[in-house]
Design a protein around this motif. Structure first.
Motif, PDB file in Angstrom:
ATOM      1  N   GLY A   1       0.797  -1.217   0.000  1.00  0.00           N
ATOM      2  CA  GLY A   1       0.000   0.000   0.000  1.00  0.00           C
ATOM      3  C   GLY A   1       0.831   1.268   0.000  1.00  0.00           C
ATOM      4  O   GLY A   1       0.298   2.358  -0.192  1.00  0.00           O
ATOM      5  N   PHE A   2       2.130   1.177   0.225  1.00  0.00           N
ATOM      6  CA  PHE A   2       3.005   2.341   0.206  1.00  0.00           C
ATOM      7  C   PHE A   2       3.764   2.384  -1.115  1.00  0.00           C
ATOM      8  O   PHE A   2       4.294   1.376  -1.571  1.00  0.00           O
ATOM      9  N   SER A   3       3.820   3.568  -1.696  1.00  0.00           N
ATOM     10  CA  SER A   3       4.591   3.745  -2.931  1.00  0.00           C
ATOM     11  C   SER A   3       6.029   4.120  -2.580  1.00  0.00           C
ATOM     12  O   SER A   3       6.340   4.436  -1.423  1.00  0.00           O
TER      13      SER A   3
ATOM     14  N   LEU B   1      11.918  -1.740  -3.985  1.00  0.00           N
ATOM     15  CA  LEU B   1      10.512  -1.962  -3.651  1.00  0.00           C
ATOM     16  C   LEU B   1       9.876  -2.698  -4.825  1.00  0.00           C
ATOM     17  O   LEU B   1       9.774  -2.147  -5.926  1.00  0.00           O
ATOM     18  N   VAL B   2       9.491  -3.951  -4.576  1.00  0.00           N
ATOM     19  CA  VAL B   2       8.879  -4.768  -5.621  1.00  0.00           C
ATOM     20  C   VAL B   2       7.659  -5.461  -5.033  1.00  0.00           C
ATOM     21  O   VAL B   2       7.777  -6.195  -4.050  1.00  0.00           O
ATOM     22  N   ASP B   3       6.501  -5.225  -5.629  1.00  0.00           N
ATOM     23  CA  ASP B   3       5.249  -5.889  -5.235  1.00  0.00           C
ATOM     24  C   ASP B   3       4.965  -5.766  -3.735  1.00  0.00           C
ATOM     25  O   ASP B   3       4.568  -6.723  -3.074  1.00  0.00           O
ATOM     26  N   GLY B   4       5.170  -4.576  -3.172  1.00  0.00           N
ATOM     27  CA  GLY B   4       4.850  -4.337  -1.772  1.00  0.00           C
ATOM     28  C   GLY B   4       5.882  -4.857  -0.796  1.00  0.00           C
ATOM     29  O   GLY B   4       5.662  -4.831   0.413  1.00  0.00           O
ATOM     30  N   LEU B   5       7.030  -5.338  -1.290  1.00  0.00           N
ATOM     31  CA  LEU B   5       8.094  -5.842  -0.436  1.00  0.00           C
ATOM     32  C   LEU B   5       9.313  -4.943  -0.586  1.00  0.00           C
ATOM     33  O   LEU B   5       9.898  -4.843  -1.660  1.00  0.00           O
ATOM     34  N   LEU B   6       9.676  -4.249   0.497  1.00  0.00           N
ATOM     35  CA  LEU B   6      10.851  -3.386   0.515  1.00  0.00           C
ATOM     36  C   LEU B   6      12.036  -4.238   0.947  1.00  0.00           C
ATOM     37  O   LEU B   6      12.017  -4.854   2.013  1.00  0.00           O
ATOM     38  N   THR B   7      13.061  -4.296   0.107  1.00  0.00           N
ATOM     39  CA  THR B   7      14.250  -5.091   0.384  1.00  0.00           C
ATOM     40  C   THR B   7      15.435  -4.149   0.527  1.00  0.00           C
ATOM     41  O   THR B   7      15.717  -3.359  -0.377  1.00  0.00           O
ATOM     42  N   ILE B   8      16.124  -4.230   1.657  1.00  0.00           N
ATOM     43  CA  ILE B   8      17.289  -3.384   1.940  1.00  0.00           C
ATOM     44  C   ILE B   8      18.484  -4.299   2.138  1.00  0.00           C
ATOM     45  O   ILE B   8      18.481  -5.156   3.033  1.00  0.00           O
TER      46      ILE B   8
ATOM     47  N   GLY C   1       7.414   5.261   6.717  1.00  0.00           N
ATOM     48  CA  GLY C   1       6.414   5.376   5.668  1.00  0.00           C
ATOM     49  C   GLY C   1       5.345   6.359   6.093  1.00  0.00           C
ATOM     50  O   GLY C   1       4.911   6.349   7.247  1.00  0.00           O
ATOM     51  N   GLN C   2       4.931   7.216   5.173  1.00  0.00           N
ATOM     52  CA  GLN C   2       3.897   8.218   5.439  1.00  0.00           C
ATOM     53  C   GLN C   2       3.009   8.304   4.208  1.00  0.00           C
ATOM     54  O   GLN C   2       3.465   8.731   3.158  1.00  0.00           O
ATOM     55  N   LYS C   3       1.761   7.870   4.355  1.00  0.00           N
ATOM     56  CA  LYS C   3       0.812   7.948   3.242  1.00  0.00           C
ATOM     57  C   LYS C   3       0.536   9.408   2.930  1.00  0.00           C
ATOM     58  O   LYS C   3       0.427  10.241   3.825  1.00  0.00           O
ATOM     59  N   ALA C   4       0.451   9.701   1.656  1.00  0.00           N
ATOM     60  CA  ALA C   4       0.124  11.058   1.223  1.00  0.00           C
ATOM     61  C   ALA C   4      -1.305  11.375   1.650  1.00  0.00           C
ATOM     62  O   ALA C   4      -2.202  10.532   1.560  1.00  0.00           O
ATOM     63  N   ASN C   5      -1.499  12.578   2.174  1.00  0.00           N
ATOM     64  CA  ASN C   5      -2.847  12.996   2.571  1.00  0.00           C
ATOM     65  C   ASN C   5      -3.661  13.263   1.323  1.00  0.00           C
ATOM     66  O   ASN C   5      -3.472  14.261   0.642  1.00  0.00           O
ATOM     67  N   GLY C   6      -4.546  12.362   1.049  1.00  0.00           N
ATOM     68  CA  GLY C   6      -5.374  12.461  -0.149  1.00  0.00           C
ATOM     69  C   GLY C   6      -6.688  13.148   0.130  1.00  0.00           C
ATOM     70  O   GLY C   6      -6.747  14.180   0.798  1.00  0.00           O
ATOM     71  N   GLU C   7      -7.730  12.536  -0.341  1.00  0.00           N
ATOM     72  CA  GLU C   7      -9.057  13.132  -0.182  1.00  0.00           C
ATOM     73  C   GLU C   7      -9.499  13.147   1.275  1.00  0.00           C
ATOM     74  O   GLU C   7      -9.021  12.387   2.098  1.00  0.00           O
ATOM     75  N   ASP C   8     -10.392  14.055   1.579  1.00  0.00           N
ATOM     76  CA  ASP C   8     -10.938  14.178   2.921  1.00  0.00           C
ATOM     77  C   ASP C   8     -12.062  13.156   3.056  1.00  0.00           C
ATOM     78  O   ASP C   8     -13.153  13.349   2.515  1.00  0.00           O
ATOM     79  N   VAL C   9     -11.778  12.062   3.794  1.00  0.00           N
ATOM     80  CA  VAL C   9     -12.719  10.956   3.909  1.00  0.00           C
ATOM     81  C   VAL C   9     -13.073  10.762   5.378  1.00  0.00           C
ATOM     82  O   VAL C   9     -12.220  10.884   6.246  1.00  0.00           O
ATOM     83  N   GLN C  10     -14.337  10.458   5.626  1.00  0.00           N
ATOM     84  CA  GLN C  10     -14.773  10.164   6.985  1.00  0.00           C
ATOM     85  C   GLN C  10     -14.760   8.651   7.165  1.00  0.00           C
ATOM     86  O   GLN C  10     -15.540   7.934   6.545  1.00  0.00           O
TER      87      GLN C  10
END
Length: 157
Positions: free
Chosen positions: A57-59, A112-119, A76-85
């Motif tokens: 879910g994170f880009s 980052l591949v398919d939702g898996l961050l590899t370091i 990780g910090q999701k971008a503040n998108g639409e105002d949703v309740q």
């Protein structure tokens, strides 16, 4: 029942291990167990390691990897998108995970591949810190080395 370990005897008999002993002491005091996002740590070689973290879910733009001395911080910090309740919010919108690193650990690669961050991490010990063989002189070799003397000039009377 939780027992706290006393590392005082180790502090008295070891030199240079303060950071490791402090980390063990801090780990034994940890109250909360943070289990999100899930991750694996794999040793891939003698001096190579890999952290695989599930960050579905994170880009790439919403993730940050920072190395500060002996600390690796993945946030990780999701971008503040639409105002949703929300009636229920169970999907995390932000996280921060910290990893204590040993001396000379460097981040070699991050993907980052398919939702898996590899370091990928690598320990790169500087050449001057690596073990080296010291030559031993014999007593005869020491005798051959004559000390140099400084001759004083003769003064006329």
């Amino acid at each position: 029942m939780r027992t706290n370990l006393d590392f005082a005897p180790l502090f008295r008999s070891s030199i240079g291990f303060e950071r490791m002993l402090n980390a063990l002491e801090a780990a034994s005091r940890a109250e909360t167990i943070d289990n999100w996002p899930p991750y694996d740590i794999v040793k891939t070689g003698e001096d190579d390691y890999r952290i695989a973290m599930a960050v579905a879910g994170f880009s790439r733009e919403e993730l940050a990897i920072t190395q500060e001395q002996n600390m690796l911080i993945v946030a990780g910090q999701k971008a503040n998108g639409e105002d949703v309740q929300y009636l229920h919010r169970g999907i995390a919108g932000r996280f921060q995970r910290r990893f204590d690193l040993a001396d000379y650990m460097k981040v070699a690669d991050a993907r980052l591949v398919d939702g898996l961050l590899t370091i990928d991490l690598k320990r790169e010990i500087p050449e001057e810190m690596k073990p080296r063989q010291i030559g031993i002189e014999t007593g005869q070799a020491m005798a051959k080395a004559q000390p140099k003397q400084i001759e004083a000039g003769k003064h006329a009377a």
